[in-house]
Design a protein around this motif. Structure first.
Motif, PDB file in Angstrom:
ATOM      1  N   LYS A 413      -3.999   2.350   0.348  1.00  0.00           N
ATOM      2  CA  LYS A 413      -4.974   2.229  -0.732  1.00  0.00           C
ATOM      3  C   LYS A 413      -5.126   3.547  -1.484  1.00  0.00           C
ATOM      4  N   GLU A 414      -5.155   4.646  -0.759  1.00  0.00           N
ATOM      5  CA  GLU A 414      -5.274   5.963  -1.401  1.00  0.00           C
ATOM      6  C   GLU A 414      -4.072   6.261  -2.293  1.00  0.00           C
ATOM      7  N   LEU A 415      -2.914   5.685  -1.948  1.00  0.00           N
ATOM      8  CA  LEU A 415      -1.691   5.949  -2.706  1.00  0.00           C
ATOM      9  C   LEU A 415      -1.431   4.892  -3.776  1.00  0.00           C
ATOM     10  N   ASP A 416      -2.435   4.037  -4.036  1.00  0.00           N
ATOM     11  CA  ASP A 416      -2.312   2.956  -5.019  1.00  0.00           C
ATOM     12  C   ASP A 416      -1.203   1.992  -4.625  1.00  0.00           C
ATOM     13  N   GLY A 417      -1.194   1.637  -3.334  1.00  0.00           N
ATOM     14  CA  GLY A 417      -0.220   0.696  -2.820  1.00  0.00           C
ATOM     15  C   GLY A 417      -0.844  -0.657  -2.541  1.00  0.00           C
ATOM     16  N   ASN A 418      -0.135  -1.469  -1.758  1.00  0.00           N
ATOM     17  CA  ASN A 418      -0.596  -2.800  -1.391  1.00  0.00           C
ATOM     18  C   ASN A 418      -0.530  -3.008   0.110  1.00  0.00           C
ATOM     19  N   MET A 419      -1.342  -3.961   0.598  1.00  0.00           N
ATOM     20  CA  MET A 419      -1.383  -4.252   2.025  1.00  0.00           C
ATOM     21  C   MET A 419      -0.049  -4.765   2.548  1.00  0.00           C
ATOM     22  N   SER A 420       0.636  -5.559   1.752  1.00  0.00           N
ATOM     23  CA  SER A 420       1.895  -6.158   2.196  1.00  0.00           C
ATOM     24  C   SER A 420       2.868  -6.225   1.040  1.00  0.00           C
ATOM     25  N   ASP A 431      -8.941 -10.359   7.780  1.00  0.00           N
ATOM     26  CA  ASP A 431     -10.206  -9.625   7.908  1.00  0.00           C
ATOM     27  C   ASP A 431     -10.158  -8.242   7.255  1.00  0.00           C
ATOM     28  N   PHE A 432      -8.968  -7.778   6.890  1.00  0.00           N
ATOM     29  CA  PHE A 432      -8.836  -6.480   6.223  1.00  0.00           C
ATOM     30  C   PHE A 432      -8.839  -6.606   4.704  1.00  0.00           C
ATOM     31  N   TYR A 433      -8.710  -7.839   4.217  1.00  0.00           N
ATOM     32  CA  TYR A 433      -8.384  -8.046   2.804  1.00  0.00           C
ATOM     33  C   TYR A 433      -9.486  -7.576   1.851  1.00  0.00           C
ATOM     34  N   GLU A 434     -10.704  -8.017   2.087  1.00  0.00           N
ATOM     35  CA  GLU A 434     -11.776  -7.706   1.150  1.00  0.00           C
ATOM     36  C   GLU A 434     -12.072  -6.212   1.113  1.00  0.00           C
ATOM     37  N   ASP A 435     -11.958  -5.554   2.254  1.00  0.00           N
ATOM     38  CA  ASP A 435     -12.182  -4.114   2.284  1.00  0.00           C
ATOM     39  C   ASP A 435     -11.142  -3.385   1.436  1.00  0.00           C
ATOM     40  N   PHE A 436      -9.909  -3.877   1.456  1.00  0.00           N
ATOM     41  CA  PHE A 436      -8.824  -3.219   0.716  1.00  0.00           C
ATOM     42  C   PHE A 436      -8.956  -3.462  -0.781  1.00  0.00           C
TER      43      PHE A 436
END
Length: 462
Positions: A413-420, A431-436
């Motif tokens: 997230k800090e690097l302007d990336g994506n979870m997957s 469960d991680f989605y909304e936080d990201f």
């Protein structure tokens, strides 16, 4: 909303839609309770294997009308639990919808059922002048699964991910209707692209039954090259330099000696390159040999500035090239074989930020006390990072894993990336989605889900 359990009356009615007993499985075995990782297991109450669009329509509508949970399933090569029947109910196993419906070289398209494997598509096209270009490592994955995760693969840097290669989809929504999204025409400025909304939705919006793929003429010339570096960081730093030089390779993969050692044990074979501890594997294709040679000369000139050893150039069909690509494609299986339990993160970051992620992985290995091998697609910034339990108990592994996953998502997230980048969110990462991505964005997605599935209840997502 509370889902309903399947009753005897439900079985009787559903069986009318699928009269073949071999495709109506009331006593599922463990074959249907897991995905590739086998970390989470969830047994369905009923497995249905449709072979026609009409069968899918009838089953989906009945399940929706009677509030029975239904989960589409491909060939179970997923890693995030998207095909698991967490609430029981129906596993809609699509693997018998595996026919080629139309081969239309004049329009550069081919239409297939969603359950056909990539391997089968490749074999069908082997003696033809065209190719389906996306190349995920799991050749036995189904095309429907690739559509639902927007799979990337080895050639994404030059040719794009699955989304760029889909002309048209047929999808069954919860009302039981079959919709056609997209068309054989190349271009469209005609309203919203529902096709592109379905792609990557992991089966949450509807059941994909047919896929029209885009075909490419097979490249006239192609070669592979592997470039050894003193270490993995030097290898990774070469990628932006290569791309800035004007060369667009078909493939740019990275892997280190540590993960290759695991592959050697798994495959009982030796990796053919002994020099170097970090490697970039390049694929190049073009119309003429002179074009490829000019691109390769440019790459060699640029990588020499980063302490690269001599590039080892391989004919695309040579035995050594096949062994190197075999090693790359089997790295996941090799890592999985090396540990009792495993989890995975496939974050995607800007390509020039990959070294920052690799540094953070090294830090986390020491902080948490966990082995975290990795490799990935250097050309598009998609890293495959594996959490290995080794001697940890299940409880210890889960605790360490939550720490590592949280920290890697924070870094992305800090690097302007994506979870997957390719494997999706699924049950494992919801469960991680909304936080990201934030509450507002996630709420917008929930509204889309409500439109496609009127039975959807928000509390199920929390």
């Amino acid at each position: 909303m509370n889902y309903n359990k399947i009753s005897k009356e439900d079985l009787k009615e559903l069986h009318k839609f699928i009269p073949d007993d071999e495709r109506f499985i009331t006593h599922p075995t463990e074959h249907w309770d897991h995905d590739q990782f086998k970390t989470v297991r969830a047994m369905p109450d009923l497995v249905i294997q449709p072979v026609t669009n009409e069968e899918v329509q009838n089953v989906v509508k009945y399940a929706s009308d009677h509030h029975i949970p239904l989960t589409p399933r491909g060939n179970s090569t997923g890693l995030m639990g998207a095909n698991l029947t967490i609430d029981g109910g129906i596993s809609l196993d699509m693997v018998k919808m595996n026919k080629i419906l139309e081969y239309d070289p004049d329009s550069l398209t081919m239409t297939v059922q969603a359950g056909i494997r990539l391997k089968d598509i490749q074999e069908f096209l082997a003696d033809k002048p065209f190719v389906y270009m996306p190349a995920p490592a799991m050749h036995w994955a189904t095309i429907g699964g690739n559509v639902n995760t927007n799979a990337g693969g080895l050639k994404a840097i030059k040719y794009g991910v699955t989304r760029e290669h889909i002309r048209e989809l047929k999808v069954v929504l919860t009302n039981g209707r079959l919709y056609k999204f997209g068309s054989k025409a190349v271009k469209s400025s005609s309203g919203y692209s529902i096709k592109d909304l379905i792609i990557g939705s992991e089966g949450t919006l509807g059941v994909v039954t047919e896929v029209m793929v885009r075909l490419y003429p097979k490249p006239k010339e192609s070669i592979n090259a592997i470039i050894p570096f003193p270490d993995l960081k030097h290898a990774i730093k070469s990628v932006p330099v290569i791309l800035a030089s004007g060369v667009v390779p078909t493939t740019v993969e990275f892997m280190g000696r540590e993960v290759l050692n695991l592959w050697e044990k798994y495959a009982n074979q030796e990796f053919p390159i002994k020099e170097g501890n970090g490697f970039i594997i390049l694929g190049l294709d073009a119309f003429t040999k002179s074009e490829i040679q000019a691109e390769l000369d440019q790459i060699i000139e640029e990588t020499k500035k980063l302490d690269a050893s001599d590039a080892i150039v391989l004919d695309a069909d040579s035995d050594t090239a096949e062994l190197i690509w075999k090693a790359r494609e089997e790295l996941l299986l090799a890592i999985q074989k090396s540990t009792p339990m495993m989890d995975e993160v496939d974050i995607c970051v800007p390509i020039n930020k990959i070294p920052i992620v690799l540094d953070r992985i090294e830090e986390l290995e020491k902080e948490v006390g966990m082995r975290i091998p990795n490799f990935g697609h250097a050309g598009d910034g998609n890293l495959h990072i594996y959490l290995c339990s080794d001697s940890d108990s299940k409880e210890e592994f889960e605790k360490k894993g939550q720490k590592v996953i949280s920290e890697l998502y924070k870094t992305a997230k800090e690097l302007d990336g994506n979870m997957s980048g390719e494997h999706g969110i699924g049950y494992a990462r919801k469960d991680f989605y909304e936080d990201f991505y934030g509450e507002d964005y996630t709420e917008l997605l929930r509204k889309v889900k409500e439109l496609f599935d009127p039975n959807y209840v928000r509390k199920l997502c929390h």
